[in-house]
Design a protein around this motif. Sequence first.
Motif, PDB file in Angstrom:
ATOM      1  N   ARG A   1      43.059  44.859  40.944  1.00  0.00           N
ATOM      2  CA  ARG A   1      42.525  45.559  39.780  1.00  0.00           C
ATOM      3  C   ARG A   1      43.201  45.063  38.507  1.00  0.00           C
ATOM      4  O   ARG A   1      44.432  45.062  38.404  1.00  0.00           O
ATOM      5  CB  ARG A   1      42.735  47.065  39.885  1.00  0.00           C
TER       6      ARG A   1
ATOM      7  N   PHE B   1      35.707  48.770  41.160  1.00  0.00           N
ATOM      8  CA  PHE B   1      35.225  48.001  40.018  1.00  0.00           C
ATOM      9  C   PHE B   1      34.505  46.736  40.481  1.00  0.00           C
ATOM     10  O   PHE B   1      34.776  46.189  41.551  1.00  0.00           O
ATOM     11  CB  PHE B   1      36.391  47.617  39.110  1.00  0.00           C
TER      12      PHE B   1
ATOM     13  N   ARG C   1      31.903  47.129  35.421  1.00  0.00           N
ATOM     14  CA  ARG C   1      31.169  48.321  35.795  1.00  0.00           C
ATOM     15  C   ARG C   1      31.485  48.668  37.248  1.00  0.00           C
ATOM     16  O   ARG C   1      32.130  47.896  37.944  1.00  0.00           O
ATOM     17  CB  ARG C   1      29.675  48.098  35.561  1.00  0.00           C
ATOM     18  N   PRO C   2      31.040  49.846  37.717  1.00  0.00           N
ATOM     19  CA  PRO C   2      31.349  50.229  39.098  1.00  0.00           C
ATOM     20  C   PRO C   2      30.891  49.188  40.113  1.00  0.00           C
ATOM     21  O   PRO C   2      29.897  48.492  39.921  1.00  0.00           O
ATOM     22  CB  PRO C   2      30.568  51.542  39.265  1.00  0.00           C
TER      23      PRO C   2
ATOM     24  N   ARG D   1      37.308  57.369  37.988  1.00  0.00           N
ATOM     25  CA  ARG D   1      38.396  56.778  37.198  1.00  0.00           C
ATOM     26  C   ARG D   1      39.732  57.248  37.785  1.00  0.00           C
ATOM     27  O   ARG D   1      39.812  58.289  38.434  1.00  0.00           O
ATOM     28  CB  ARG D   1      38.286  57.214  35.736  1.00  0.00           C
ATOM     29  N   ARG D   2      40.750  56.479  37.544  1.00  0.00           N
ATOM     30  CA  ARG D   2      42.032  56.761  38.176  1.00  0.00           C
ATOM     31  C   ARG D   2      42.574  58.150  37.841  1.00  0.00           C
ATOM     32  O   ARG D   2      43.177  58.808  38.691  1.00  0.00           O
ATOM     33  CB  ARG D   2      43.046  55.681  37.790  1.00  0.00           C
ATOM     34  N   HIS D   3      42.345  58.611  36.595  1.00  0.00           N
ATOM     35  CA  HIS D   3      42.910  59.896  36.196  1.00  0.00           C
ATOM     36  C   HIS D   3      42.252  61.079  36.910  1.00  0.00           C
ATOM     37  O   HIS D   3      42.772  62.199  36.877  1.00  0.00           O
ATOM     38  CB  HIS D   3      42.775  60.072  34.682  1.00  0.00           C
ATOM     39  N   GLN D   4      41.110  60.845  37.570  1.00  0.00           N
ATOM     40  CA  GLN D   4      40.412  61.938  38.261  1.00  0.00           C
ATOM     41  C   GLN D   4      41.015  62.237  39.626  1.00  0.00           C
ATOM     42  O   GLN D   4      40.694  63.259  40.233  1.00  0.00           O
ATOM     43  CB  GLN D   4      38.932  61.589  38.436  1.00  0.00           C
TER      44      GLN D   4
ATOM     45  N   CYS E   1      41.518  47.951  33.520  1.00  0.00           N
ATOM     46  CA  CYS E   1      40.363  48.575  34.171  1.00  0.00           C
ATOM     47  C   CYS E   1      40.771  49.909  34.771  1.00  0.00           C
ATOM     48  O   CYS E   1      41.659  49.972  35.633  1.00  0.00           O
ATOM     49  CB  CYS E   1      39.791  47.656  35.259  1.00  0.00           C
ATOM     50  N   ASP E   2      40.109  50.990  34.349  1.00  0.00           N
ATOM     51  CA  ASP E   2      40.440  52.331  34.829  1.00  0.00           C
ATOM     52  C   ASP E   2      39.582  52.747  36.018  1.00  0.00           C
ATOM     53  O   ASP E   2      39.830  53.768  36.639  1.00  0.00           O
ATOM     54  CB  ASP E   2      40.268  53.341  33.686  1.00  0.00           C
ATOM     55  N   LEU E   3      38.552  51.959  36.338  1.00  0.00           N
ATOM     56  CA  LEU E   3      37.695  52.276  37.478  1.00  0.00           C
ATOM     57  C   LEU E   3      38.462  52.116  38.781  1.00  0.00           C
ATOM     58  O   LEU E   3      39.213  51.154  38.958  1.00  0.00           O
ATOM     59  CB  LEU E   3      36.473  51.364  37.506  1.00  0.00           C
ATOM     60  N   VAL E   4      38.266  53.053  39.702  1.00  0.00           N
ATOM     61  CA  VAL E   4      38.889  52.932  41.013  1.00  0.00           C
ATOM     62  C   VAL E   4      38.197  51.829  41.809  1.00  0.00           C
ATOM     63  O   VAL E   4      38.840  51.010  42.452  1.00  0.00           O
ATOM     64  CB  VAL E   4      38.823  54.269  41.776  1.00  0.00           C
TER      65      VAL E   4
END
Length: 356
Positions: A258, A267, A277-278, A215-218, A262-265
């Motif tokens: 993106r 996706f 989903r990923p 996720r982007r925050h990671q 969507c928070d997935l890097v």
Amino acid sequence: MATIVKTPAGTWKAVIRKTGWPTNAKTFRTKRDAEDWSRRTEDEMVRGVYIQRSGSERLTLEKALQQYLREVSPTKKPTTQRAEATKAQQLIRHLGKYSLAALSSEVIANYRDTRLGSLTNRGNPTSNNTVRLELALLSHLFTVAIQEWGLGLTFNPVLNIRKPSPGEGRDRRLSPEEERRLLAAVNNHSNPMLGWIVRIALETGMRSSEITGLRRHQIDLKRRVVRLSDTKNDSARTVPLSRLATATFQAALENPTRPQDCDLVFFGEPGKDGKRRPYAFTKIWGVLKKKFGMPDLRFHDLRHEAVSRFVEGGLSDQEVSAISGHKSMQMLKRYTHLRAEDLVGRLDRIKKLKTA
């Protein structure tokens, strides 16, 4: 004294009623067998060592595994759940009709040898590691049955047999030419996420699931680290980023396609439920590696390559394990394969330092 009666079916039923113990009954083909069991059981009750075994005698391995998959597997990661379901199918196929009480070490050892001599669907021999993991599942099933299910089992028969060696591990390394062709192929793919994922795997040694689940925050580009919380061994770790990895993540985070929600890097397209989903790249990975003459290359080999490069670059085992997440030096060594030709230069540098 036990009560022994003949049943309408012609068998003999023994019933034991003893103060302080639950009523116990069992049916036998002959009266002699019923009498012998009654005497033996009453003697164990008097000595305080009697264990109710009827549960393990009635419960087949097939039923036990089904219960395990319902009650125990859901507490594990989805990937582990799927893997255990597959392993359970093999165990059920070969041993499913046995009761837990009848699964002796000899029976399980025979299963081990049969599986090691069998072929997979692809025509290859079943690997040592596959059989070892199947036995690990069976062993944990017995542990749960003994500790939680109250079936009267006194020991785990899997512990008494020799386990297949996990082997030396894969030693697949990328040659410079292969890396050039691979990167050219993934970078030219219509979806840029494939190229970013491959480059990040080579630069960081992260697992496929760790990369695609980000996720982007990671991602902290300022400090040049990625913080992982959901890992294979459940141990959170922080992965440092090379300059190239940092630039790759920068491009991925700036992906103009993106959706804002969507928070997935990395996706994928929305599913039937509308959720993203990923990014799933397994199919296109298989097509590309065959097309460019590397059919034996697995995506996980990129992790091997990255870890080996860390060691070749001079990082200590502790530093490498902190990046890769390996808990033991033994596992780290299985993932590390150094090219002898790449060590020649380092040997020369060491000798120069000593003679200087």
